[in-house]
Design a protein around this motif. Sequence first.
Motif, short mmCIF file in Angstrom:
data_model
loop_
_atom_site.label_atom_id
_atom_site.label_comp_id
_atom_site.label_asym_id
_atom_site.label_seq_id
_atom_site.Cartn_x
_atom_site.Cartn_y
_atom_site.Cartn_z
N GLU A 5 0.83 -1.21 0.00
CA GLU A 5 0.00 0.00 0.00
C GLU A 5 0.86 1.26 0.00
O GLU A 5 0.55 2.24 -0.68
CB GLU A 5 -0.94 0.00 1.21
CG GLU A 5 -1.88 1.21 1.23
CD GLU A 5 -2.90 1.16 2.34
OE1 GLU A 5 -3.72 2.10 2.44
OE2 GLU A 5 -2.90 0.17 3.12
N THR A 8 2.32 1.69 -3.59
CA THR A 8 1.36 1.92 -4.67
C THR A 8 0.87 3.36 -4.68
O THR A 8 0.67 3.97 -3.62
CB THR A 8 0.15 0.97 -4.52
OG1 THR A 8 0.63 -0.38 -4.45
CG2 THR A 8 -0.80 1.10 -5.69
N TRP A 13 -4.34 2.45 -5.64
CA TRP A 13 -4.75 1.58 -4.52
C TRP A 13 -6.27 1.65 -4.31
O TRP A 13 -6.92 0.65 -4.02
CB TRP A 13 -4.02 1.99 -3.25
CG TRP A 13 -4.23 1.04 -2.11
CD1 TRP A 13 -5.09 1.17 -1.07
CD2 TRP A 13 -3.57 -0.23 -1.91
NE1 TRP A 13 -5.01 0.08 -0.22
CE2 TRP A 13 -4.08 -0.79 -0.72
CE3 TRP A 13 -2.60 -0.93 -2.62
CZ2 TRP A 13 -3.66 -2.01 -0.23
CZ3 TRP A 13 -2.18 -2.16 -2.13
CH2 TRP A 13 -2.70 -2.69 -0.95
N CYS A 87 1.35 1.71 -11.80
CA CYS A 87 0.88 1.28 -10.48
C CYS A 87 1.63 1.94 -9.32
O CYS A 87 1.03 2.27 -8.29
CB CYS A 87 0.99 -0.24 -10.34
SG CYS A 87 -0.16 -1.18 -11.35
N LEU A 227 -3.11 -5.89 -8.60
CA LEU A 227 -2.96 -4.48 -8.97
C LEU A 227 -2.87 -4.33 -10.49
O LEU A 227 -3.51 -3.46 -11.09
CB LEU A 227 -1.71 -3.88 -8.33
CG LEU A 227 -1.79 -3.40 -6.89
CD1 LEU A 227 -0.41 -2.93 -6.43
CD2 LEU A 227 -2.80 -2.27 -6.76
#
Length: 344
Positions: A5, A8, A13, A87, A227
């Motif tokens: 997290e 990203t 996210w 990403c 993702l």
Amino acid sequence: MKSLEELTRPNIWKLAPYSSARNEYSGHTARVFLDANENPYNAPLNRYPDPLQSEVKKQLSKIKGVPQECIFIGNGSDEAIDLPYRCFCRPGIDNVVAIEPTYGMYKVCADINDVEYRPVLLDEKYQITADRLLAASDNHTKLIWICSPNNPTGNSIIRDEIEKTIIRFEGIVVLDEAYGDFSSQKSFRTELSKHPNLIVLNTFSKAWGCAAIRMGMAFANKEIIQLFNKVKYPYNVNLLTQQQALEAMKEPYEVTKWVRTLLLERNRMVEAFKLLPSCLRVYPTDANFFLAKMTDAQRIYDYLVARGIIVRNRTRVQLCNNCLRITIGNKSENNELLSALRQY
């Protein structure tokens, strides 16, 4: 490593992925499809393809030894190269580190995504250390790019240095093993469970002889793959590509035979090049090509082009002055190249 997290981009996210018609009914048996505004005629090309390429991944899992949920399939390796930027890297803020020289698409994708690209020169043996790669990184470095065997140099990067980089780096390490099928070095895709921050790339373009179908692969932990699946376009791999990949995977031993033949030809070509007056040095290689330092790369390149023989002139690439990159062809093609150079 930092948590996924943390690495990203916040908007990615939180992203709610596009839900295609084929996603919504997945897992159910159906005979009548009136959900996706498709034309009912011209089967099977009238239907959208499986957005997650389930059957292809099922077969790939058996061949590559990687769980299906840890496999991403893209429109060529280019898509799998672009997605880590989209990403993880915030445009204008984050940066990436990469070995230099290496495959040019890493920098192209960085430039497209407005991400600072930090090249770290290889040494005189075309090697790098984890210390040097990490020294080039900072708190905004999200990715480190390593190609092994490397393009255009052909050699594998020292395995211990790759592993040190993966272990010590707090971000994501992307290891491009496009030419790994030609190397005796063990693939890192077998160690994904040990390295949650590792993405390993592979392709159908090289050993599999399927460059025309444009199918690339990324292997990583399932959270990273999830993702990628959120960010990719819904139907990124077309039906014809999926069908051809499945057909190719029916005969994996054919690929093994091709690789064995190419390695024998590679050894023959390397030894033959060493005897050419126009060749000063052939660098060690673990790929289906080799890099050769020539007396005058541009002049020899032009000479070969005039005879309808195309190699790659890498003389303008850092650390590759006066070098040609030679792809291993079939025996007839290789002999034609050698015959022309012996007459040069």
